[in-house]
Motif scaffolding. Structure first.
Motif, PDB file in Angstrom:
ATOM      1  N   ASP A  36      78.805 -44.157 -24.957  1.00  6.64           N
ATOM      2  CA  ASP A  36      80.088 -44.253 -25.664  1.00  6.64           C
ATOM      3  C   ASP A  36      81.266 -44.310 -24.687  1.00  6.64           C
ATOM      4  OD1 ASP A  36      81.481 -44.430 -28.141  1.00  6.64           O
ATOM      5  OD2 ASP A  36      82.114 -42.357 -27.887  1.00  6.64           O
ATOM      6  N   ASP A  37      81.209 -45.219 -23.731  1.00  5.02           N
ATOM      7  CA  ASP A  37      82.243 -45.444 -22.718  1.00  5.02           C
ATOM      8  C   ASP A  37      82.411 -44.312 -21.709  1.00  5.02           C
ATOM      9  OD1 ASP A  37      82.810 -47.995 -23.721  1.00  5.02           O
ATOM     10  OD2 ASP A  37      84.262 -47.179 -25.159  1.00  5.02           O
ATOM     11  N   TYR A  65      69.482 -34.714 -32.883  1.00  9.65           N
ATOM     12  CA  TYR A  65      69.536 -35.406 -31.599  1.00  9.65           C
ATOM     13  C   TYR A  65      68.167 -35.496 -30.911  1.00  9.65           C
ATOM     14  CZ  TYR A  65      70.039 -30.576 -29.903  1.00  9.65           C
ATOM     15  OH  TYR A  65      69.865 -29.240 -29.651  1.00  9.65           O
ATOM     16  N   ILE A  66      67.156 -34.808 -31.416  1.00  8.89           N
ATOM     17  CA  ILE A  66      65.785 -34.965 -30.911  1.00  8.89           C
ATOM     18  C   ILE A  66      65.120 -36.027 -31.790  1.00  8.89           C
ATOM     19  CG2 ILE A  66      63.548 -33.874 -30.482  1.00  8.89           C
ATOM     20  CD1 ILE A  66      65.755 -32.874 -28.624  1.00  8.89           C
ATOM     21  N   PRO A  78      59.308 -35.448 -25.146  1.00 12.92           N
ATOM     22  CA  PRO A  78      60.331 -35.471 -26.190  1.00 12.92           C
ATOM     23  C   PRO A  78      61.461 -36.434 -25.825  1.00 12.92           C
ATOM     24  CG  PRO A  78      60.436 -33.415 -24.962  1.00 12.92           C
ATOM     25  CD  PRO A  78      59.265 -34.182 -24.425  1.00 12.92           C
ATOM     26  N   ILE A  79      62.106 -36.975 -26.856  1.00 11.90           N
ATOM     27  CA  ILE A  79      63.226 -37.906 -26.652  1.00 11.90           C
ATOM     28  C   ILE A  79      64.493 -37.300 -27.249  1.00 11.90           C
ATOM     29  CG2 ILE A  79      64.177 -40.180 -27.155  1.00 11.90           C
ATOM     30  CD1 ILE A  79      61.306 -41.168 -27.512  1.00 11.90           C
ATOM     31  N   MET A  80      65.540 -37.251 -26.437  1.00 10.37           N
ATOM     32  CA  MET A  80      66.846 -36.774 -26.889  1.00 10.37           C
ATOM     33  C   MET A  80      67.835 -37.933 -26.861  1.00 10.37           C
ATOM     34  SD  MET A  80      69.486 -34.059 -25.140  1.00 10.37           S
ATOM     35  CE  MET A  80      68.543 -32.598 -25.439  1.00 10.37           C
ATOM     36  N   ASP A  81      68.583 -38.105 -27.938  1.00  9.72           N
ATOM     37  CA  ASP A  81      69.649 -39.104 -27.971  1.00  9.72           C
ATOM     38  C   ASP A  81      70.930 -38.417 -27.514  1.00  9.72           C
ATOM     39  OD1 ASP A  81      71.743 -40.872 -28.670  1.00  9.72           O
ATOM     40  OD2 ASP A  81      70.512 -41.752 -30.255  1.00  9.72           O
ATOM     41  N   ILE A  82      71.418 -38.807 -26.336  1.00  7.83           N
ATOM     42  CA  ILE A  82      72.608 -38.180 -25.769  1.00  7.83           C
ATOM     43  C   ILE A  82      73.827 -38.431 -26.666  1.00  7.83           C
ATOM     44  CG2 ILE A  82      74.206 -38.194 -23.810  1.00  7.83           C
ATOM     45  CD1 ILE A  82      71.681 -36.849 -23.070  1.00  7.83           C
ATOM     46  N   GLY A  87      77.742 -35.689 -30.432  1.00  5.90           N
ATOM     47  CA  GLY A  87      78.442 -35.830 -31.702  1.00  5.90           C
ATOM     48  C   GLY A  87      78.933 -37.233 -31.993  1.00  5.90           C
ATOM     49  N   LYS A  88      78.397 -38.233 -31.314  1.00  4.33           N
ATOM     50  CA  LYS A  88      78.789 -39.636 -31.507  1.00  4.33           C
ATOM     51  C   LYS A  88      77.814 -40.305 -32.462  1.00  4.33           C
ATOM     52  CE  LYS A  88      81.896 -39.266 -28.248  1.00  4.33           C
ATOM     53  NZ  LYS A  88      83.294 -39.250 -28.561  1.00  4.33           N
TER      54      LYS A  88
END
Length: 164
Positions: A36-37, A65-66, A78-82, A87-88
């Protein structure tokens, strides 16, 4: 006896000798990616692999977020979405960076991978102690002048990824 024939240098002679600095001794390679920039960097020694395609298996009762887990050559990661962790909203395009910190592996989903840069260690300043941001340990201006980089705190990231 001339100085060229001396095997060992005495302290007074050492002061006269020009000191050669080892370039890169005070810097560390960082993989820089965007979310997100935001430009975020991670120590390159902690990067295991970068993947453009992967299949995540959903796990119920996990934080949003997981994203789940994936199988990387027999190892379940495990995969985490940063983006979601920050909060994006989720992004359509993404890349998976597999990191290893203290023998714990985690896949982090990011928007894009930019480049690898040598970052002088002394240029990284800590995040203010009153900051509520727990996933970032420091920040610096990038040496190429392309902006500011946040330094990802892998210890905190792994703790959030494994639910410790």
């Amino acid at each position: 006896m001339s100085k060229e024939n001396v095997l060992f240098q005495v302290e007074e002679d050492a002061l006269d000798s020009p000191v050669q600095e080892d370039e890169g001794a005070g810097s560390r390679k960082h993989l820089i990616f965007t979310v997100d920039d935001l430009k975020i960097g991670i120590d390159a020694e902690q990067v295991v692999e970068i993947q453009n395609s992967y299949t995540a298996t959903y796990l119920p009762m996990m934080p949003d977020y997981i994203l789940g887990i994936f199988n990387m050559r027999g190892q379940i990661i495990p995969i985490m979405d940063i983006r979601l962790r920050l909060g994006k909203p989720p992004a359509d395009e993404n890349i998976l960076i597999v990191i290893d910190y203290n023998n714990n592996q985690l896949g982090i989903r990011v928007d894009s991978v930019d480049l690898m840069l040598d970052i002088p260690v002394e240029s990284i300043v800590p995040i203010p102690s009153q900051s509520t941001q727990k996933l970032v340990s420091g920040m610096c201006t990038l040496p190429d002048g392309s902006g500011t980089m946040l330094v990802l705190d892998c210890e905190q990231l792994i703790a959030h990824g494994y639910g410790d």
